[in-house]
Design a protein around this motif. Structure first.
Motif, mmCIF file in Angstrom:
data_model
loop_
_atom_site.group_PDB
_atom_site.id
_atom_site.type_symbol
_atom_site.label_atom_id
_atom_site.label_comp_id
_atom_site.label_asym_id
_atom_site.label_seq_id
_atom_site.Cartn_x
_atom_site.Cartn_y
_atom_site.Cartn_z
ATOM 1 N N VAL A 248 -23.772 -30.752 13.638
ATOM 2 C CA VAL A 248 -22.575 -32.272 12.825
ATOM 3 C C VAL A 248 -22.093 -31.368 12.672
ATOM 4 N N MET A 249 -20.603 -32.913 13.085
ATOM 5 C CA MET A 249 -19.139 -32.540 13.170
ATOM 6 C C MET A 249 -18.550 -32.917 12.161
ATOM 7 N N VAL A 250 -17.674 -31.879 11.176
ATOM 8 C CA VAL A 250 -17.773 -32.318 10.248
ATOM 9 C C VAL A 250 -15.599 -32.782 9.596
ATOM 10 N N PRO A 251 -15.083 -33.733 9.625
ATOM 11 C CA PRO A 251 -13.637 -33.389 10.730
ATOM 12 C C PRO A 251 -12.805 -33.144 9.188
ATOM 13 N N ASN A 252 -11.870 -32.031 9.917
ATOM 14 C CA ASN A 252 -11.283 -30.634 8.399
ATOM 15 C C ASN A 252 -10.339 -31.456 7.232
ATOM 16 N N ASN A 253 -10.501 -32.443 7.360
ATOM 17 C CA ASN A 253 -10.014 -33.412 6.304
ATOM 18 C C ASN A 253 -10.821 -33.163 5.469
ATOM 19 N N MET A 254 -12.299 -33.369 6.056
ATOM 20 C CA MET A 254 -13.335 -33.561 4.527
ATOM 21 C C MET A 254 -14.084 -32.695 3.855
ATOM 22 N N VAL A 255 -12.854 -31.545 4.312
ATOM 23 C CA VAL A 255 -13.238 -30.455 3.506
ATOM 24 C C VAL A 255 -11.973 -30.388 2.361
ATOM 25 N N THR B 231 -3.215 -33.821 11.186
ATOM 26 C CA THR B 231 -4.290 -33.398 9.574
ATOM 27 C C THR B 231 -5.002 -32.738 9.364
ATOM 28 N N ASN B 232 -5.987 -32.730 10.614
ATOM 29 C CA ASN B 232 -7.191 -32.139 10.724
ATOM 30 C C ASN B 232 -6.816 -31.196 11.612
ATOM 31 N N LEU B 233 -6.081 -30.727 12.020
ATOM 32 C CA LEU B 233 -5.896 -29.647 13.030
ATOM 33 C C LEU B 233 -4.858 -28.776 12.085
ATOM 34 N N ILE B 234 -3.829 -28.992 11.294
ATOM 35 C CA ILE B 234 -3.486 -28.356 10.031
ATOM 36 C C ILE B 234 -4.905 -28.099 8.690
ATOM 37 N N SER B 235 -5.224 -28.708 8.090
ATOM 38 C CA SER B 235 -6.490 -28.119 7.838
ATOM 39 C C SER B 235 -7.320 -27.713 8.384
ATOM 40 N N GLY B 236 -7.729 -27.384 9.572
ATOM 41 C CA GLY B 236 -8.166 -26.343 10.530
ATOM 42 C C GLY B 236 -7.551 -25.259 9.821
ATOM 43 N N LEU B 237 -6.117 -25.174 10.622
ATOM 44 C CA LEU B 237 -5.404 -23.960 10.483
ATOM 45 C C LEU B 237 -5.549 -23.176 8.918
ATOM 46 N N PHE B 238 -5.411 -24.148 7.583
ATOM 47 C CA PHE B 238 -5.807 -23.689 6.180
ATOM 48 C C PHE B 238 -7.664 -23.142 6.541
ATOM 49 N N ILE B 239 -8.088 -23.956 7.544
ATOM 50 C CA ILE B 239 -9.616 -23.390 6.581
ATOM 51 C C ILE B 239 -9.730 -21.594 7.779
#
Length: 291
Positions: A181-188, A134-142
């Motif tokens: 600071v590494m913020v998980p993409n899902n947190m966005v 889910t982080n990977l997919i969120s990263g692509l969206f971002i």
């Protein structure tokens, strides 16, 4: 002007190496077909290598064409977003996927049968690595959105700073203390996020440190900096320009000063910062002489 990530893989050598290997491989197929028929294992390895080189070359050409068209369409205006970053990362994913398939072909494994036989295991893996997927997919969206971009100043939850990178797992934010600071993409997507650069915020910080003994005279430095920056042509004049103590060490004290420039240009920020640093050096020199 295009505000995008600095373009990666600008070195043509890797592409040329793959192209030369692909040509040599096809030449060997043409002139040494009987040799491959006599060596089935080597034939499978060559098929796997051929698949990887062909796909990788096509991905590289497609990536170059897409980015070139994108740059041409936006060369006369400032754009936000991470299109180039997204294309670069997506190309890596595609190359990795083809490399895995090529590896299976080289060892005589049918990729379709392999995937079918591992359907249940794949489901278990998907559940186990659900967070990363889910982080990977969120990263692509971002990456392909225009809401966030490398260089933006953002606030995600309790974290505030400038985005220095976006990968498949997290946003890398450099905060005001220069910590990464590494913020998980899902947190966005699950936490309130404020893009301080969306309205072209021009806030920047000037930070420095002085000997602890000079702290008693720091009010003089503050007044001299305020006098220096009063009515400065590059500043908005809306700030009180107060020195704030960031940290006190054994023999030093760290200070920072917040200010707003009329431009978001880093060059302008650096010029104002240099003027402040010169004033700080002058203060330290005068203090050392008096001491």
């Amino acid at each position: 002007m295009i505000m995008t990530e600095e373009k990666k893989d600008t070195n043509p050598i890797p592409f040329l190496v793959k192209l030369v290997l692909w040509i040599l491989l096809y030449a060997s197929f043409w002139y040494s077909g009987d040799f491959y028929e006599q060596h089935p294992r080597l034939n499978k390895v060559s098929d796997g290598l051929n698949l990887f080189l062909t796909a990788s070359i096509l991905f590289s050409i497609g990536r170059y064409i897409i980015i070139t068209i994108y740059n041409k369409r936006h060369e006369k205006r400032i754009v936000r977003g991470n299109f180039v970053l997204g294309i670069n990362r997506l190309t890596v994913v595609l190359n990795t996927s083809v490399a895995l398939i090529s590896f299976m072909i080289a060892f005589g494994i049918d990729p379709r049968e392999f995937v079918t036989s591992l359907t249940i295991v794949a489901m278990a893996i998907a559940v186990t690595f659900r967070e990363y997927i889910t982080n990977l997919i969120s990263g692509l969206f971002i990456m392909f959105s225009d809401q966030l971009s490398v260089g933006d100043r953002v606030k995600v939850g309790e974290h505030k700073g400038r985005i220095v990178d976006i990968n498949f797992s997290s946003l890398i934010i450099q905060n005001e203390d220069d910590d990464m600071v590494m913020v998980p993409n899902n947190m966005v997507f699950t936490s309130p996020i404020i893009n301080l650069s969306a309205h072209r915020s021009t806030l920047f910080l000037v930070k420095f440190e002085l000997p602890l003994q000079a702290a008693v005279e720091v009010d003089k430095l503050e007044k001299s900096i305020q006098a220096l920056l009063a009515n400065h042509p590059y500043l908005t004049g809306e700030d009180d320009l107060q020195l704030k103590v960031v940290e006190i060490g054994k023999d030093y004290a760290k200070y920072k000063m917040e200010m707003h420039a009329k431009s978001s240009s880093n060059k302008v920020h650096k010029q104002v910062e240099n003027e402040v640093f010169k004033e700080v050096l002058k203060f330290k020199r005068d203090y050392d002489v008096e001491a």
